[in-house]
Design an enzyme around this catalytic site. Structure first.
Site, PDB file in Angstrom:
ATOM      1  CB  ALA A 189      34.275  30.977  41.152  1.00 26.63           C
ATOM      2  CB  CYS A 190      38.038  31.410  36.935  1.00 21.58           C
ATOM      3  SG  CYS A 190      38.891  32.484  35.755  1.00 21.58           S
ATOM      4  CB  VAL A 191      33.335  34.814  36.354  1.00 21.85           C
ATOM      5  CG1 VAL A 191      32.655  33.679  37.080  1.00 21.85           C
ATOM      6  CG2 VAL A 191      33.702  35.914  37.327  1.00 21.85           C
TER       7      VAL A 191
END
Length: 135
Positions: free
Chosen positions: A113-115
């Site tokens: 995941a990349c936030v």
């Protein structure tokens, strides 16, 4: 639930990665799983941020720190099954992704995941944590 050696959690620490800046461990091993805390671009020896705000330099240091923790636990980037990438600016995605691929781009890449976040500790531009297999 029975108590067994495989069910115990073990703290992982290495001087090759930055000491935690709060009440947590660099990683915790539970059975064959290793849960690595998020790493920012701290130099393990000085405890100071590296990169001078350059997200590419920060990302390289973050990955060096994570690799040191993985090695200390008997794991490696090839055994990482999940990562989370936190960015202070999602505009840095392509630059971070290119460097990330140097570590995790071969074989089976981890789920990820990349936030974008409002802020990271010590003014960091990138932080990465991971879950890996051990052994």
């Amino acid at each position: 639930m029975s108590s067994s050696a495989s069910a115990r959690a073990t703290a992982i620490h290495t001087p090759e990665a930055p000491a935690p800046v709060g009440p947590y461990n660099q990683a915790v091993q539970a059975g064959e799983l290793l849960f690595c805390s998020g790493q920012i671009a701290l130099d393990p020896a000085s405890g100071q941020m590296v990169g001078g705000g350059d997200v590419e330099a920060e990302t390289r240091q973050v990955l060096r720190n994570l690799e040191a923790v993985l090695r200390a636990a008997g794991s490696s980037p090839a055994l990482v099954v999940r990562t989370t990438v936190f960015l202070a600016d999602l505009g840095d995605f392509a630059a971070v992704n290119a460097i990330y691929a140097e570590t995790f781009g071969e074989g089976v890449s981890p789920a990820r995941a990349c936030v974008e976040v409002a802020a990271l500790p010590k003014g960091a531009r990138v932080e990465i944590d991971c879950i890996a297999l051990v052994g």
